[in-house]
Design a protein around this motif. Sequence first.
Motif, PDB file in Angstrom:
ATOM      1  N   ARG A  37       0.820  -1.213   0.000  1.00 22.08           N
ATOM      2  CA  ARG A  37       0.000   0.000   0.000  1.00 22.08           C
ATOM      3  C   ARG A  37       0.853   1.263   0.000  1.00 22.08           C
ATOM      4  O   ARG A  37       0.510   2.228  -0.677  1.00 22.08           O
ATOM      5  CB  ARG A  37      -0.984  -0.024   1.165  1.00 22.08           C
ATOM      6  N   PRO A  38       1.993   1.285   0.747  1.00 22.37           N
ATOM      7  CA  PRO A  38       2.840   2.482   0.658  1.00 22.37           C
ATOM      8  C   PRO A  38       3.360   2.736  -0.761  1.00 22.37           C
ATOM      9  O   PRO A  38       3.467   3.888  -1.180  1.00 22.37           O
ATOM     10  CB  PRO A  38       3.987   2.185   1.630  1.00 22.37           C
ATOM     11  N   SER A  39       3.651   1.673  -1.503  1.00 23.02           N
ATOM     12  CA  SER A  39       4.079   1.839  -2.902  1.00 23.02           C
ATOM     13  C   SER A  39       2.966   2.473  -3.721  1.00 23.02           C
ATOM     14  O   SER A  39       3.221   3.358  -4.549  1.00 23.02           O
ATOM     15  CB  SER A  39       4.464   0.492  -3.518  1.00 23.02           C
ATOM     16  N   VAL A  40       1.745   2.006  -3.495  1.00 27.39           N
ATOM     17  CA  VAL A  40       0.595   2.569  -4.211  1.00 27.39           C
ATOM     18  C   VAL A  40       0.425   4.042  -3.848  1.00 27.39           C
ATOM     19  O   VAL A  40       0.219   4.885  -4.722  1.00 27.39           O
ATOM     20  CB  VAL A  40      -0.693   1.772  -3.911  1.00 27.39           C
ATOM     21  N   THR A  41       0.536   4.357  -2.577  1.00 23.37           N
ATOM     22  CA  THR A  41       0.368   5.739  -2.126  1.00 23.37           C
ATOM     23  C   THR A  41       1.384   6.657  -2.797  1.00 23.37           C
ATOM     24  O   THR A  41       1.036   7.751  -3.264  1.00 23.37           O
ATOM     25  CB  THR A  41       0.498   5.821  -0.592  1.00 23.37           C
ATOM     26  N   ARG A  42       2.643   6.227  -2.871  1.00 23.59           N
ATOM     27  CA  ARG A  42       3.675   7.036  -3.527  1.00 23.59           C
ATOM     28  C   ARG A  42       3.369   7.220  -5.015  1.00 23.59           C
ATOM     29  O   ARG A  42       3.496   8.316  -5.558  1.00 23.59           O
ATOM     30  CB  ARG A  42       5.051   6.395  -3.344  1.00 23.59           C
ATOM     31  N   MET A  43       2.968   6.142  -5.678  1.00 18.20           N
ATOM     32  CA  MET A  43       2.681   6.232  -7.109  1.00 18.20           C
ATOM     33  C   MET A  43       1.444   7.091  -7.367  1.00 18.20           C
ATOM     34  O   MET A  43       1.417   7.868  -8.325  1.00 18.20           O
ATOM     35  CB  MET A  43       2.485   4.836  -7.704  1.00 18.20           C
ATOM     36  N   LEU A  44       0.433   6.972  -6.518  1.00 17.48           N
ATOM     37  CA  LEU A  44      -0.760   7.795  -6.691  1.00 17.48           C
ATOM     38  C   LEU A  44      -0.415   9.274  -6.581  1.00 17.48           C
ATOM     39  O   LEU A  44      -0.927  10.095  -7.350  1.00 17.48           O
ATOM     40  CB  LEU A  44      -1.830   7.422  -5.668  1.00 17.48           C
ATOM     41  N   ALA A  45       0.452   9.622  -5.638  1.00 16.78           N
ATOM     42  CA  ALA A  45       0.861  11.019  -5.490  1.00 16.78           C
ATOM     43  C   ALA A  45       1.554  11.510  -6.755  1.00 16.78           C
ATOM     44  O   ALA A  45       1.292  12.622  -7.233  1.00 16.78           O
ATOM     45  CB  ALA A  45       1.773  11.171  -4.276  1.00 16.78           C
ATOM     46  N   LEU A  46       2.408  10.688  -7.310  1.00 19.98           N
ATOM     47  CA  LEU A  46       3.104  11.049  -8.539  1.00 19.98           C
ATOM     48  C   LEU A  46       2.120  11.238  -9.694  1.00 19.98           C
ATOM     49  O   LEU A  46       2.214  12.200 -10.453  1.00 19.98           O
ATOM     50  CB  LEU A  46       4.127   9.956  -8.877  1.00 19.98           C
ATOM     51  N   LEU A  47       1.180  10.320  -9.829  1.00 20.23           N
ATOM     52  CA  LEU A  47       0.198  10.408 -10.913  1.00 20.23           C
ATOM     53  C   LEU A  47      -0.757  11.585 -10.710  1.00 20.23           C
ATOM     54  O   LEU A  47      -1.207  12.191 -11.682  1.00 20.23           O
ATOM     55  CB  LEU A  47      -0.565   9.087 -11.046  1.00 20.23           C
ATOM     56  N   MET A  48      -1.055  11.914  -9.463  1.00 22.32           N
ATOM     57  CA  MET A  48      -1.876  13.097  -9.183  1.00 22.32           C
ATOM     58  C   MET A  48      -1.124  14.362  -9.589  1.00 22.32           C
ATOM     59  O   MET A  48      -1.706  15.272 -10.182  1.00 22.32           O
ATOM     60  CB  MET A  48      -2.261  13.163  -7.706  1.00 22.32           C
ATOM     61  N   ASP A  49       0.182  14.421  -9.274  1.00 21.12           N
ATOM     62  CA  ASP A  49       0.997  15.580  -9.650  1.00 21.12           C
ATOM     63  C   ASP A  49       1.023  15.772 -11.167  1.00 21.12           C
ATOM     64  O   ASP A  49       1.165  16.891 -11.636  1.00 21.12           O
ATOM     65  CB  ASP A  49       2.436  15.416  -9.150  1.00 21.12           C
ATOM     66  N   ARG A  50       0.888  14.692 -11.897  1.00 15.61           N
ATOM     67  CA  ARG A  50       0.894  14.773 -13.370  1.00 15.61           C
ATOM     68  C   ARG A  50      -0.513  14.980 -13.946  1.00 15.61           C
ATOM     69  O   ARG A  50      -0.691  14.980 -15.162  1.00 15.61           O
ATOM     70  CB  ARG A  50       1.515  13.518 -13.954  1.00 15.61           C
ATOM     71  N   GLY A  51      -1.496  15.128 -13.062  1.00 11.92           N
ATOM     72  CA  GLY A  51      -2.855  15.422 -13.509  1.00 11.92           C
ATOM     73  C   GLY A  51      -3.589  14.251 -14.115  1.00 11.92           C
ATOM     74  O   GLY A  51      -4.540  14.435 -14.872  1.00 11.92           O
ATOM     75  N   LEU A  52      -3.176  13.023 -13.780  1.00  7.30           N
ATOM     76  CA  LEU A  52      -3.786  11.848 -14.385  1.00  7.30           C
ATOM     77  C   LEU A  52      -4.862  11.208 -13.518  1.00  7.30           C
ATOM     78  O   LEU A  52      -5.642  10.396 -14.015  1.00  7.30           O
ATOM     79  CB  LEU A  52      -2.702  10.820 -14.723  1.00  7.30           C
ATOM     80  N   LEU A  53      -4.883  11.562 -12.251  1.00  9.22           N
ATOM     81  CA  LEU A  53      -5.933  11.042 -11.377  1.00  9.22           C
ATOM     82  C   LEU A  53      -6.169  11.982 -10.220  1.00  9.22           C
ATOM     83  O   LEU A  53      -5.372  12.887  -9.959  1.00  9.22           O
ATOM     84  CB  LEU A  53      -5.613   9.626 -10.874  1.00  9.22           C
ATOM     85  N   VAL A  54      -7.292  11.786  -9.561  1.00  6.56           N
ATOM     86  CA  VAL A  54      -7.626  12.522  -8.340  1.00  6.56           C
ATOM     87  C   VAL A  54      -7.949  11.505  -7.265  1.00  6.56           C
ATOM     88  O   VAL A  54      -8.418  10.401  -7.557  1.00  6.56           O
ATOM     89  CB  VAL A  54      -8.814  13.493  -8.537  1.00  6.56           C
ATOM     90  N   ARG A  55      -7.660  11.904  -6.052  1.00  9.32           N
ATOM     91  CA  ARG A  55      -7.955  11.034  -4.918  1.00  9.32           C
ATOM     92  C   ARG A  55      -8.802  11.836  -3.952  1.00  9.32           C
ATOM     93  O   ARG A  55      -8.393  12.897  -3.494  1.00  9.32           O
ATOM     94  CB  ARG A  55      -6.663  10.571  -4.260  1.00  9.32           C
ATOM     95  N   GLU A  56      -9.979  11.313  -3.667  1.00 11.11           N
ATOM     96  CA  GLU A  56     -10.897  12.021  -2.793  1.00 11.11           C
ATOM     97  C   GLU A  56     -10.529  11.827  -1.336  1.00 11.11           C
ATOM     98  O   GLU A  56      -9.698  10.995  -0.983  1.00 11.11           O
ATOM     99  CB  GLU A  56     -12.329  11.562  -3.066  1.00 11.11           C
ATOM    100  N   ARG A  57     -11.186  12.579  -0.515  1.00  8.45           N
ATOM    101  CA  ARG A  57     -10.912  12.618   0.916  1.00  8.45           C
ATOM    102  C   ARG A  57     -10.879  11.244   1.571  1.00  8.45           C
ATOM    103  O   ARG A  57     -10.035  10.962   2.406  1.00  8.45           O
ATOM    104  CB  ARG A  57     -11.946  13.495   1.594  1.00  8.45           C
ATOM    105  N   TYR A  58     -11.787  10.363   1.216  1.00  6.45           N
ATOM    106  CA  TYR A  58     -11.854   9.048   1.848  1.00  6.45           C
ATOM    107  C   TYR A  58     -11.112   7.980   1.046  1.00  6.45           C
ATOM    108  O   TYR A  58     -11.381   6.804   1.174  1.00  6.45           O
ATOM    109  CB  TYR A  58     -13.311   8.649   2.105  1.00  6.45           C
ATOM    110  N   GLY A  59     -10.199   8.416   0.208  1.00  6.28           N
ATOM    111  CA  GLY A  59      -9.304   7.493  -0.458  1.00  6.28           C
ATOM    112  C   GLY A  59      -9.756   6.937  -1.794  1.00  6.28           C
ATOM    113  O   GLY A  59      -9.058   6.134  -2.389  1.00  6.28           O
ATOM    114  N   LYS A  60     -10.914   7.331  -2.267  1.00  3.53           N
ATOM    115  CA  LYS A  60     -11.365   6.835  -3.562  1.00  3.53           C
ATOM    116  C   LYS A  60     -10.577   7.503  -4.681  1.00  3.53           C
ATOM    117  O   LYS A  60     -10.286   8.689  -4.643  1.00  3.53           O
ATOM    118  CB  LYS A  60     -12.864   7.058  -3.765  1.00  3.53           C
ATOM    119  N   ILE A  61     -10.219   6.706  -5.676  1.00  4.18           N
ATOM    120  CA  ILE A  61      -9.350   7.151  -6.763  1.00  4.18           C
ATOM    121  C   ILE A  61     -10.153   7.195  -8.060  1.00  4.18           C
ATOM    122  O   ILE A  61     -10.865   6.248  -8.392  1.00  4.18           O
ATOM    123  CB  ILE A  61      -8.173   6.165  -6.935  1.00  4.18           C
ATOM    124  N   TYR A  62      -9.999   8.284  -8.786  1.00  4.77           N
ATOM    125  CA  TYR A  62     -10.667   8.438 -10.070  1.00  4.77           C
ATOM    126  C   TYR A  62      -9.670   8.987 -11.082  1.00  4.77           C
ATOM    127  O   TYR A  62      -8.891   9.882 -10.776  1.00  4.77           O
ATOM    128  CB  TYR A  62     -11.852   9.401  -9.966  1.00  4.77           C
TER     129      TYR A  62
END
Length: 118
Positions: A37-62
Motif C-alpha cells: 500500500r505504501p508503494s501505491v500511495t507514492r505512485m498515486l501522489a506522482l500520478l496526481m501531480d501529473r494530472g492523471l488522477l484525483v484522490r478524494e478525501r476518503y481514499g477513492k481514486i478516479y
Amino acid sequence: MDLTAVHLRYLLAIYELGRAAPDVGAAEVAKVLHVSRPSVTRMLALLMDRGLLVRERYGKIYLTDSGFLLAKEFQRKTQALCARIPAMGLSLTEEELLDTACLLAGSLPRHVFEKPEK
C-alpha cells in the motif's frame, strides 16, 4: 509527458478496476498489482501531480479525463501485444504475458501501433 511502464501499469489497473466498480481504493490497486500500500500511495501522489488522477478525501481514486484516455490507449496497446506475443513461442503465464505486454507497450514508439495506410 514521460511515463514509464510502471506508471502506465498503475493507470491500467485503476482503469480496469474502475470499469468493474466506480469507486477504486488503494488497497484494491495494491492487491491487483501485488505491491504494498505504501508503494501505491507514492505512485498515486506522482500520478496526481501529473494530472492523471484525483484522490478524494476518503481514499477513492478516479482517473482524470487525461488519465482515462491514456489508460484506454495503453489498454488497447497491451491487448494488441497480448494477442501477438504468444506467436513467439514463449512459455509465459498470463501474468507474465501481461507484464511483458505492458513493458513493450510503454517502450515502443507510438507509430508501431498505428494502422498502415492503404
